[in-house]
Design a protein around this motif. Structure first.
Motif, PDB file in Angstrom:
ATOM      1  N   ALA A   1      15.337 -26.917  22.062  1.00  0.00           N
ATOM      2  CA  ALA A   1      14.266 -26.377  21.315  1.00  0.00           C
ATOM      3  C   ALA A   1      14.880 -24.826  20.912  1.00  0.00           C
ATOM      4  O   ALA A   1      14.477 -24.560  19.644  1.00  0.00           O
ATOM      5  N   THR A   2      15.313 -24.079  21.845  1.00  0.00           N
ATOM      6  CA  THR A   2      15.630 -22.924  21.587  1.00  0.00           C
ATOM      7  C   THR A   2      16.812 -22.781  20.767  1.00  0.00           C
ATOM      8  O   THR A   2      16.823 -21.785  20.001  1.00  0.00           O
ATOM      9  N   GLY A   3      17.636 -23.650  20.940  1.00  0.00           N
ATOM     10  CA  GLY A   3      18.722 -23.789  20.040  1.00  0.00           C
ATOM     11  C   GLY A   3      18.334 -23.903  18.544  1.00  0.00           C
ATOM     12  O   GLY A   3      19.123 -23.250  17.581  1.00  0.00           O
ATOM     13  N   GLN A   4      17.445 -24.813  18.258  1.00  0.00           N
ATOM     14  CA  GLN A   4      17.061 -25.075  16.835  1.00  0.00           C
ATOM     15  C   GLN A   4      16.270 -23.899  16.341  1.00  0.00           C
ATOM     16  O   GLN A   4      16.594 -23.701  15.258  1.00  0.00           O
ATOM     17  N   LEU A   5      15.740 -23.120  17.107  1.00  0.00           N
ATOM     18  CA  LEU A   5      14.909 -22.080  16.496  1.00  0.00           C
ATOM     19  C   LEU A   5      16.255 -20.763  16.360  1.00  0.00           C
ATOM     20  O   LEU A   5      16.090 -20.109  15.279  1.00  0.00           O
ATOM     21  N   ASN A   6      17.282 -20.878  16.959  1.00  0.00           N
ATOM     22  CA  ASN A   6      18.051 -19.830  16.856  1.00  0.00           C
ATOM     23  C   ASN A   6      18.999 -20.095  15.492  1.00  0.00           C
ATOM     24  O   ASN A   6      19.277 -19.419  14.717  1.00  0.00           O
ATOM     25  N   ASP A   7      19.283 -21.517  15.359  1.00  0.00           N
ATOM     26  CA  ASP A   7      19.835 -22.096  14.195  1.00  0.00           C
ATOM     27  C   ASP A   7      19.060 -21.597  12.969  1.00  0.00           C
ATOM     28  O   ASP A   7      19.551 -21.071  11.798  1.00  0.00           O
ATOM     29  N   LEU A   8      17.609 -21.887  12.951  1.00  0.00           N
ATOM     30  CA  LEU A   8      16.700 -21.631  11.942  1.00  0.00           C
ATOM     31  C   LEU A   8      16.806 -20.104  11.607  1.00  0.00           C
ATOM     32  O   LEU A   8      16.853 -19.648  10.397  1.00  0.00           O
ATOM     33  N   LEU A   9      16.771 -19.423  12.701  1.00  0.00           N
ATOM     34  CA  LEU A   9      16.760 -17.956  12.633  1.00  0.00           C
ATOM     35  C   LEU A   9      18.096 -17.416  11.950  1.00  0.00           C
ATOM     36  O   LEU A   9      18.117 -16.488  10.976  1.00  0.00           O
ATOM     37  N   GLU A  10      19.347 -17.915  12.330  1.00  0.00           N
ATOM     38  CA  GLU A  10      20.428 -17.677  11.793  1.00  0.00           C
ATOM     39  C   GLU A  10      20.450 -17.875  10.140  1.00  0.00           C
ATOM     40  O   GLU A  10      20.980 -17.112   9.460  1.00  0.00           O
ATOM     41  N   MET A  11      19.973 -19.217   9.955  1.00  0.00           N
ATOM     42  CA  MET A  11      19.732 -19.455   8.388  1.00  0.00           C
ATOM     43  C   MET A  11      18.967 -18.664   7.544  1.00  0.00           C
ATOM     44  O   MET A  11      19.424 -17.999   6.338  1.00  0.00           O
ATOM     45  N   LEU A  12      17.883 -18.198   8.001  1.00  0.00           N
ATOM     46  CA  LEU A  12      16.957 -17.154   7.559  1.00  0.00           C
ATOM     47  C   LEU A  12      17.709 -15.700   7.594  1.00  0.00           C
ATOM     48  O   LEU A  12      17.412 -14.946   6.297  1.00  0.00           O
ATOM     49  N   GLU A  13      18.438 -15.204   8.320  1.00  0.00           N
ATOM     50  CA  GLU A  13      19.259 -14.046   8.590  1.00  0.00           C
ATOM     51  C   GLU A  13      20.248 -14.086   7.398  1.00  0.00           C
ATOM     52  O   GLU A  13      20.494 -13.112   6.609  1.00  0.00           O
ATOM     53  N   GLU A  14      20.855 -15.316   7.164  1.00  0.00           N
ATOM     54  CA  GLU A  14      22.257 -15.454   6.414  1.00  0.00           C
ATOM     55  C   GLU A  14      21.494 -15.423   4.778  1.00  0.00           C
ATOM     56  O   GLU A  14      22.001 -14.949   4.041  1.00  0.00           O
ATOM     57  N   ALA A  15      20.341 -15.827   4.623  1.00  0.00           N
ATOM     58  CA  ALA A  15      19.467 -15.841   3.213  1.00  0.00           C
ATOM     59  C   ALA A  15      18.869 -14.488   3.262  1.00  0.00           C
ATOM     60  O   ALA A  15      18.007 -14.385   2.157  1.00  0.00           O
ATOM     61  N   ASN A  16      18.874 -13.681   3.981  1.00  0.00           N
ATOM     62  CA  ASN A  16      18.062 -12.419   4.063  1.00  0.00           C
ATOM     63  C   ASN A  16      16.650 -12.451   3.770  1.00  0.00           C
ATOM     64  O   ASN A  16      16.105 -11.758   2.879  1.00  0.00           O
ATOM     65  N   VAL A  17      16.188 -13.412   4.340  1.00  0.00           N
ATOM     66  CA  VAL A  17      14.809 -13.665   4.079  1.00  0.00           C
ATOM     67  C   VAL A  17      13.873 -12.732   5.112  1.00  0.00           C
ATOM     68  O   VAL A  17      12.706 -12.168   4.555  1.00  0.00           O
ATOM     69  N   LEU A  18      14.274 -12.615   6.126  1.00  0.00           N
ATOM     70  CA  LEU A  18      13.411 -11.620   7.101  1.00  0.00           C
ATOM     71  C   LEU A  18      13.935 -10.245   7.047  1.00  0.00           C
ATOM     72  O   LEU A  18      14.981  -9.692   6.993  1.00  0.00           O
ATOM     73  N   GLU A  19      12.795  -9.410   7.162  1.00  0.00           N
ATOM     74  CA  GLU A  19      13.254  -7.991   7.534  1.00  0.00           C
ATOM     75  C   GLU A  19      13.897  -7.869   8.978  1.00  0.00           C
ATOM     76  O   GLU A  19      13.730  -8.738   9.717  1.00  0.00           O
ATOM     77  N   GLU A  20      14.285  -6.600   9.081  1.00  0.00           N
ATOM     78  CA  GLU A  20      15.227  -6.410   9.976  1.00  0.00           C
ATOM     79  C   GLU A  20      14.380  -6.429  11.304  1.00  0.00           C
ATOM     80  O   GLU A  20      14.496  -6.962  12.567  1.00  0.00           O
ATOM     81  N   GLN A  21      13.127  -5.726  11.170  1.00  0.00           N
ATOM     82  CA  GLN A  21      12.367  -5.601  12.366  1.00  0.00           C
ATOM     83  C   GLN A  21      11.936  -6.957  12.792  1.00  0.00           C
ATOM     84  O   GLN A  21      11.836  -7.398  14.116  1.00  0.00           O
ATOM     85  N   GLU A  22      11.642  -7.825  11.906  1.00  0.00           N
ATOM     86  CA  GLU A  22      10.993  -9.127  12.065  1.00  0.00           C
ATOM     87  C   GLU A  22      12.096 -10.007  12.822  1.00  0.00           C
ATOM     88  O   GLU A  22      11.926 -10.843  13.626  1.00  0.00           O
ATOM     89  N   GLN A  23      13.476  -9.720  12.181  1.00  0.00           N
ATOM     90  CA  GLN A  23      14.391 -10.536  12.801  1.00  0.00           C
ATOM     91  C   GLN A  23      14.665 -10.078  14.345  1.00  0.00           C
ATOM     92  O   GLN A  23      14.711 -11.096  15.337  1.00  0.00           O
ATOM     93  N   GLN A  24      14.710  -8.850  14.496  1.00  0.00           N
ATOM     94  CA  GLN A  24      14.729  -8.436  15.916  1.00  0.00           C
ATOM     95  C   GLN A  24      13.623  -9.153  16.791  1.00  0.00           C
ATOM     96  O   GLN A  24      13.978  -9.598  18.079  1.00  0.00           O
ATOM     97  N   THR A  25      12.216  -8.850  16.540  1.00  0.00           N
ATOM     98  CA  THR A  25      11.355  -9.533  17.173  1.00  0.00           C
ATOM     99  C   THR A  25      11.511 -10.984  17.405  1.00  0.00           C
ATOM    100  O   THR A  25      11.318 -11.375  18.478  1.00  0.00           O
ATOM    101  N   LEU A  26      11.938 -11.735  16.439  1.00  0.00           N
ATOM    102  CA  LEU A  26      12.177 -13.199  16.635  1.00  0.00           C
ATOM    103  C   LEU A  26      13.249 -13.301  17.644  1.00  0.00           C
ATOM    104  O   LEU A  26      13.059 -14.145  18.299  1.00  0.00           O
ATOM    105  N   ARG A  27      14.285 -12.740  17.357  1.00  0.00           N
ATOM    106  CA  ARG A  27      15.463 -12.904  18.227  1.00  0.00           C
ATOM    107  C   ARG A  27      15.046 -12.666  19.729  1.00  0.00           C
ATOM    108  O   ARG A  27      15.468 -13.519  20.566  1.00  0.00           O
TER     109      ARG A  27
END
Lengths: 472, 378
Positions: free
Chosen positions: A165-191
């Motif tokens: 489950a956490t791996g899937q979350l990580n994958d999703l987060l990486e995809m969003l990071e790649e697409a520059n969808v999230l703000e930096e602070q939001e990325q940090q919080t989610l990570r």
């Protein structure tokens, strides 16, 4: 050996058998209680040992042997056995006497009929054996049929389900990071949240609270993606309108409308600039766009031709970005269990699935129906209502904190998306609903009834209702 | 059974065995009987039948004098064959004295009767030295008392003082008397048959435990049925008993003693006697609850010996070559009844010594090991 001695031996053996049975029954009864208790403990506390615990039943053999050995310690002696046999025969002590001091003439006075000797032998009464064993036996057998306790804490589950489950979350987060969808602070919080969750799932099982956290985080990231996609589509639409307006293609917009459109574009570009996605375009364009949104304002070139070119380039850029995000949205949806395609959204038309094209059983294919709410599958809520998972408190036992929710009649953001097209909608911009206003309802402002937003299809009716002579 | 009880049983059994040896050393009859036992092992059926016939003559003879008391007569015979002393207790007029007199007449033994009174002195029983002039010189010559007889009737023995009663102690146990340092053997056989009246408490001296213990049997004499009473009225004019003649010679009696010695006592029966006597002690693990509660002192090893001896005699009376559990139970009340010293609370609860012995017979099993629960015997 005389016949008398043989009968005495048989009598003695019967007595020894009876003693052994009595001792064995006592010991086995105790052992059955022990066995039943062990099985219960294993089934309720250490289920992993089932059914190996059944090997404990083989302990009945040494217990029986010990009972036999123990019964030998207090055995009837031959003298006692003869005394009992003498009593049973009614020999008045003659049998005892003759075993100690044989005498031929007195021997003839003993009973000569074999039946009397046989009847004098002690009888083993099985019911006396079965009685004391019944309860322990029922207990032991019953313990074997007690259902196993479900394994809550399991290493395998902990190391697969949780990490998966956490791996899937990580994958999703990486995809969003790649697409520059999230703000930096939001990325940090989610990570950080995902890392914390992964760490916890290594130490402890994945409980339903943690599953909810996983779902909430996933939902949140998807919502971010959806929002970004919608914003991008809106900005692209606005840029297209602005480009047409700059080209003077017979489209004349009011100053207010122009300002709204420019504001939409500005907000989107500002977000992209913050996320860093603005630098993904061509270097000339990105430097132009950086200049364009300088100081929080859209600085448009005064020249109409240059403005048209700028909006045209901007539209192309935003379209590309929008397409990218659309692709990403499809990827994030997950793959169809039937066709395996990530583009399949489970829609069925007729006898086929809309995307995978495979046979469906009725309106929806069984594999896809689970992804639609209200269709009997595993859904996230009743009907079309999506459940929104908020941030969960990491404090345990804290008092519930009340949060004021926005009014329930707020328009669905999807309706807003549907209204955006490349061409201008056929409504009067003056009477159109301000999307920006719709998005920014402040529940604490009051007087919502006065500024309630109407759906486009209801506006005519409402207008007609108020368009009375009295109002005029 | 605890270790202590086991040791006590062993001691009792050993005492029973050595007593037989002791009597063999000091008694020629016992030597002969041992020889009989050693030679044949068991009495032959013919010997037993012949003994039964002799005993039958004696019991029948007693039956002609004492009517309607068959059980009493058999018990008296058993005690006699066991060479034991007997204490008869009962109300006046029940024929106690007549019974003893009849016995002496039937056996042809020398019979003396002493009426015990409070002023009776020991010398009146055992005899005393008298200064006598013989051939011109005076010397003390021992004049034998009435105790020098085969059969001594001590009538109303509890009316004599303890000092006089104690004169019988040595005679009853050792079968000899010592006067002024000189020991005189009593004639063989020697029996003391005493009577006592339970209701005359005024001016009586209850027999001490040591004295009671020397009586092999204490038999309670009860009244007879109305039919027997009618027969007595019809046949006895002025209460005079019929003239009895000797039915058993001294030699025949001696032979019966030999045969009693030859009666076999199986090991299990000896063990039963030992456990029975042991159970009379309140501190014994075998003792039933009532015994622990009400008995102050239990029976002595002498009681166990008496029980074994009388059981042998009872077996011979019953025509058996061996003593069994039934014979032990038959004589147990008469042997143990007067040997148990009960607590004062027993009287309050209505327990008598006889009732206590009956309770013991119920409580003590023939075999000292309980049967397994899953085994049933007939």
């Amino acid at each position: 050996m005389t016949a008398r001695d043989r009968w005495i031996d048989r009598h003695l053996r019967r007595l020894h058998l009876g003693q052994f049975l009595q001792r064995a029954v006592e010991w086995v009864a105790v052992y059955l209680f022990f066995f039943g208790t062990t099985v219960l403990v294993v089934k309720l506390m250490v289920p992993a040992l089932w059914p190996h615990v059944l090997w404990v039943a083989s302990g009945a053999v040494p217990v029986t042997v010990m009972a036999w050995w123990w019964s030998r310690t207090g055995r009837f002696t031959r003298v006692e056995s003869v005394a009992l046999l003498d009593h049973s025969l009614g020999a008045g002590g003659l049998l005892m006497t003759l075993t100690e001091s044989p005498h031929r003439e007195w021997e003839a006075r003993l009973p000569q009929v074999e039946r009397r000797w046989r009847e004098s032998l002690p009888r083993i009464r099985p019911q006396r054996v079965v009685g004391p064993l019944a309860l322990p036996l029922v207990f032991a057998v019953g313990a074997c049929f007690v259902p196993l306790r479900e394994i809550v804490a399991n290493t395998t589950v902990k190391s697969t389900a949780g990490q998966q489950a956490t791996g899937q979350l990580n994958d999703l987060l990486e995809m969003l990071e790649e697409a520059n969808v999230l703000e930096e602070q939001e990325q940090q919080t989610l990570r950080e949240a995902i890392e914390k969750l992964a760490e916890e799932t290594e130490r402890s099982p994945l409980t339903h609270e943690k599953w909810e956290t996983v779902d909430a985080m996933e939902q949140r990231m998807r919502m971010q993606l959806e929002d970004a996609s919608v914003d991008m589509a809106q900005a692209a639409g606005a840029a297209a309108i602005l480009a047409k307006a700059a080209a003077g293609d017979g489209m004349k917009l009011s100053a207010e409308r122009l300002a709204e459109l420019e504001q939409d574009v500005l907000e989107t570009l500002q977000k992209m600039s913050k996320n860093g996605s603005l630098s993904a375009g061509s270097s000339a364009l990105s430097s132009d766009l950086q200049r364009l949104i300088k100081n929080g304002k859209l600085r448009l070139p005064p020249d109409g031709e240059a403005r048209e070119q700028l909006f045209s380039e901007l539209q192309d850029f935003l379209d590309q970005e929008s397409e990218k995000l659309s692709e990403l949205r499809k990827q994030c949806k997950g793959s169809c269990s039937k066709c395996g395609s990530k583009s399949c959204d489970g829609e069925c038309e007729g006898g086929q699935c809309a995307s995978c094209g495979k046979e469906c059983e009725g309106e929806l294919c069984s594999s896809c129906s689970g992804s639609r709410p209200g269709r009997g599958g595993v859904t996230r809520g009743r009907g079309d209502a999506e459940m929104t998972w908020g941030d969960e408190s990491d404090e345990t036992g804290v008092q519930f904190k009340e949060t004021v929710l926005p009014p329930g009649l707020q328009d669905d953001p999807k309706d807003e998306v549907l209204g955006i097209t490349r061409s201008a909608p056929e409504v009067d911009p003056a009477t159109g609903v301000s999307r920006a206003a719709a998005r920014s309802i402040d529940p604490t402002a009051g007087r919502e009834a006065w500024s309630r937003k109407l759906r486009p299809r209801h506006r005519g009716v409402v207008r007609k209702f108020f368009d009375t002579a009295a109002n005029e | 059974m605890s270790d202590g009880d086991f040791e006590r049983n062993e001691t009792v059994a050993a005492t029973m065995a050595t007593t037989r040896e002791e009597s063999a050393l000091g008694d020629a009859t016992a030597v002969e009987s041992d020889a009989v036992a050693a030679a044949g092992g068991l009495l032959s059926p013919e010997e037993v039948e012949r003994a039964q016939a002799l005993i039958g003559r004696l019991v029948d003879g007693l039956g002609t004098a004492i009517l309607g008391q068959q059980e009493l007569l058999e018990l008296v015979t058993i005690c006699l064959l066991a060479r034991g002393h007997m204490l008869l207790e009962g109300l006046p007029g029940l024929g106690k004295t007549e019974l003893v007199k009849s016995l002496s007449a039937l056996l042809g033994l020398e019979f003396r009767r002493v009426q015990f009174t409070p002023d009776l002195l020991p010398g009146d029983i055992v005899g005393s030295p008298i200064l006598q002039e013989t051939d011109g010189s005076r010397q003390l010559v021992f004049h034998k008392g009435p105790i020098f007889a085969n059969l001594l009737l001590a009538d109303e023995i509890n009316r004599a003082t303890p000092k006089t009663q104690s004169a019988l102690l040595e005679a009853m146990q050792e079968r000899r008397v010592t006067v002024m340092g000189e020991t005189h053997e009593l004639p063989r056989p020697f029996f003391v048959l005493a009577t006592q009246n339970p209701i005359e408490l005024e001016g009586t001296y209850p027999l001490p435990e040591a004295q009671l213990d020397r009586f092999t049997f204490k038999i309670n004499v009860y009244g007879v049925s109305s039919d027997t009473l009618q027969e007595i009225i019809s046949t006895r004019r002025h209460g005079r008993a019929p003239d009895l003649s000797e039915v058993l010679s001294r030699e025949e009696l001696e032979h019966l003693f030999e045969l009693v010695e030859g009666v076999h006592l199986p090991e299990a029966v000896a063990n039963y006697i030992a456990r029975l006597v042991n159970a009379t002690h309140p501190d014994s693990a075998d003792a039933p609850g009532e015994c622990s509660q009400f008995v102050r002192y239990g029976a002595s090893p002498r009681a166990a010996i008496a029980l074994a001896g009388t059981a042998r005699a009872a077996a011979l009376v019953a025509g058996k070559p061996n003593a069994g559990f039934d014979e032990v139970r038959r004589v147990a009340v008469s042997v143990l009844g007067h040997r148990l010293v009960l607590d004062y609370s027993a009287r309050l609860e209505g327990w008598t010594a006889v009732r206590m012995v009956e309770r013991l017979l119920e409580a003590v099993p023939e075999v000292g090991r309980p049967l397994p629960q899953d085994v049933a015997v007939r």
